[in-house]
Write an enzyme that holds these catalytic residues in place. Structure first.
Site, PDB file in Angstrom:
ATOM      1  N   LYS A 257       8.888   3.612   2.315  1.00  0.00           N
ATOM      2  CA  LYS A 257       9.755   4.774   2.084  1.00  0.00           C
ATOM      3  C   LYS A 257      11.107   4.621   2.761  1.00  0.00           C
ATOM      4  O   LYS A 257      11.299   3.777   3.631  1.00  0.00           O
ATOM      5  CB  LYS A 257       9.039   6.052   2.542  1.00  0.00           C
ATOM      6  CG  LYS A 257       7.974   6.473   1.526  1.00  0.00           C
ATOM      7  CD  LYS A 257       7.383   7.826   1.815  1.00  0.00           C
ATOM      8  CE  LYS A 257       6.324   8.153   0.744  1.00  0.00           C
ATOM      9  NZ  LYS A 257       5.543   9.344   1.080  1.00  0.00           N
TER      10      LYS A 257
ATOM     11  N   ARG B  14      -1.993   5.540   3.287  1.00  0.00           N
ATOM     12  CA  ARG B  14      -1.670   5.282   1.873  1.00  0.00           C
ATOM     13  C   ARG B  14      -0.589   4.205   1.825  1.00  0.00           C
ATOM     14  O   ARG B  14       0.526   4.440   2.279  1.00  0.00           O
ATOM     15  CB  ARG B  14      -1.199   6.590   1.221  1.00  0.00           C
ATOM     16  CG  ARG B  14      -0.881   6.467  -0.271  1.00  0.00           C
ATOM     17  CD  ARG B  14      -0.461   7.821  -0.834  1.00  0.00           C
ATOM     18  NE  ARG B  14      -0.132   7.733  -2.240  1.00  0.00           N
ATOM     19  CZ  ARG B  14       1.047   7.336  -2.704  1.00  0.00           C
ATOM     20  NH1 ARG B  14       2.016   7.000  -1.887  1.00  0.00           N
ATOM     21  NH2 ARG B  14       1.257   7.281  -3.996  1.00  0.00           N
TER      22      ARG B  14
HETATM   23  C1  YH5 Z   1       2.401  10.720   0.310  1.00  0.00           C
HETATM   24  O1  YH5 Z   1       3.161  10.484   1.256  1.00  0.00           O
HETATM   25  N1  YH5 Z   1       3.767   9.770  -1.620  1.00  0.00           N
HETATM   26  S1  YH5 Z   1       4.547   9.115  -4.149  1.00  0.00           S
HETATM   27  C2  YH5 Z   1       9.551   6.343  -2.332  1.00  0.00           C
HETATM   28  C3  YH5 Z   1       9.444   5.034  -1.882  1.00  0.00           C
HETATM   29  C4  YH5 Z   1       8.218   4.467  -1.665  1.00  0.00           C
HETATM   30  C5  YH5 Z   1       7.080   5.172  -1.922  1.00  0.00           C
HETATM   31  C6  YH5 Z   1      11.757   4.763  -1.614  1.00  0.00           C
HETATM   32  N2  YH5 Z   1       2.321  10.297  -3.208  1.00  0.00           N
HETATM   33  C7  YH5 Z   1       2.697  10.374  -1.045  1.00  0.00           C
HETATM   34  O2  YH5 Z   1       4.828   6.690  -2.425  1.00  0.00           O
HETATM   35  N3  YH5 Z   1       0.610  11.307  -1.767  1.00  0.00           N
HETATM   36  C8  YH5 Z   1       3.505   9.751  -2.928  1.00  0.00           C
HETATM   37  O3  YH5 Z   1      10.511   4.245  -1.627  1.00  0.00           O
HETATM   38  C9  YH5 Z   1       1.793  10.690  -2.027  1.00  0.00           C
HETATM   39  N4  YH5 Z   1       1.208  11.347   0.520  1.00  0.00           N
HETATM   40  C10 YH5 Z   1       0.351  11.637  -0.491  1.00  0.00           C
HETATM   41  N5  YH5 Z   1      -0.792  12.261  -0.178  1.00  0.00           N
HETATM   42  C11 YH5 Z   1       5.987   8.563  -3.266  1.00  0.00           C
HETATM   43  C12 YH5 Z   1       5.904   7.213  -2.682  1.00  0.00           C
HETATM   44  C13 YH5 Z   1       7.155   6.480  -2.401  1.00  0.00           C
HETATM   45  C14 YH5 Z   1       8.387   7.056  -2.604  1.00  0.00           C
END
Ligand code: YH5
Length: 290
Positions: free
Chosen positions: A227, A266
């Protein structure tokens, strides 16, 4: 209390569990459309990726068909079902693993549960119409996540008086709603929602407050993998965030362990995260016999 009841399976939370991310949206920021071939989701590619995560030690596979990236096109219910259900059906018939479904949509919750999903993971904490009732009817454990505003606007100047207190209060209130709807308290996981309507300082305050969140007595889910908070801390592009992601996962595990809490991580990079946890666990359990 370290077993989570997940329908016909149980999840051992006596040590951190690893949830591997399977992003089947065509426009994901972190692994953009990696599972697509000529504009179509490639089922065999997806299954190969899942098999690799399981071989690397993933305890859970998280399947999501909605992009929550700011500015992403909203997904219709039909599209979401179309993306998610073939994967859930294929994984549940082929692999003996726990499946979580990353969705806010009532019908996806119900169909995923009927198709063999074990955990409902909702970034909107079951606030969409019908979602709470669908989750309660499934009998499956739920993960409630905090988000300020909606994905399209959440990163436009997020504000809090006291981010830790406000996130805890929100999760507590959603938890009460779940209990009223008939979800057992020990089937509820809580997640501060890193990056969802938060600045870097908000994310760091929440990270430092993970012990406080764990003290509510529910398993905590932490999603920091790749992230932008890691990008900001390291000034690194999304494909240069592996070490930062693994480091934060390990720090989260240490914080949660210090208060005897349970944790689900996760992550995109299952193999590396499992290796880091393995080193930590062995180094920690070593007893000098000399
Ligand atoms: C979460 O924290 N996050 S989707 C932006 C990124 C990398 C990854 C800029 N679903 C979560 O993974 N479910 C998502 O790079 C989730 N907790 C739970 N429970 C977003 C994501 C991501 C966004």
């Amino acid at each position: 209390m370290s077993l989570l009841n997940c329908g016909n399976k149980t999840l051992d939370l006596s040590r951190p569990a690893v949830m591997g991310i399977v992003n089947i949206t065509p426009d994901s920021f972190s692994d953009g459309g990696a599972l697509y071939s000529s504009g179509k989701l490639d089922l065999s590619k997806t299954l190969v990726a899942i098999e690799a995560m399981l071989a690397a030690g993933a305890d859970i596979i998280d399947i999501g068909g909605e992009s929550t990236r700011p500015g992403a096109a909203p997904v219709t219910r039909a599209q979401e079902l179309d993306r998610v259900m073939p994967i859930i059906n294929a994984v549940s018939s082929r692999f003996d693993c726990l499946i979580s479904v990353d969705t806010s949509t009532a019908q996806v919750i119900s169909e995923a549960a009927a198709g063999g999903a074990h955990i409902i993971n909702d970034v909107r904490a079951l606030q969409r119409e019908g979602a709470l009732a669908a989750a309660a009817a499934s009998g499956l454990p739920v993960c409630l996540m905090h988000m300020q505003n909606q994905p399209d606007s959440m990163q436009h100047n997020p504000q809090y008086e006291d981010v830790v207190a406000e996130v805890l209060a929100f999760l507590h209130q959603r938890k009460q709603q779940c209990i009223e709807a008939g979800i057992a308290a020990d089937q509820i996981m809580l997640d501060p929602g890193f990056g969802f309507g938060k600045t870097l300082d908000h994310n760091l305050a929440l990270f430092n407050g993970l012990d406080k969140l764990a003290q509510a007595g529910h398993p905590v889910l932490v999603g920091v993998s790749r992230k932008s908070m890691i990008g900001q801390l390291l000034d690194s592009a999304v494909d240069e965030r592996l070490m930062g992601s693994v480091t934060m996962a390990l720090l989260a595990a240490q914080k949660i362990k210090a208060v005897q809490g349970s944790l689900i991580l996760r992550v995109h990079d299952v193999k590396e995260t499992v290796q880091a946890l393995h080193i930590w666990q062995q180094a920690e359990s070593f007893e000098d016999t000399e």
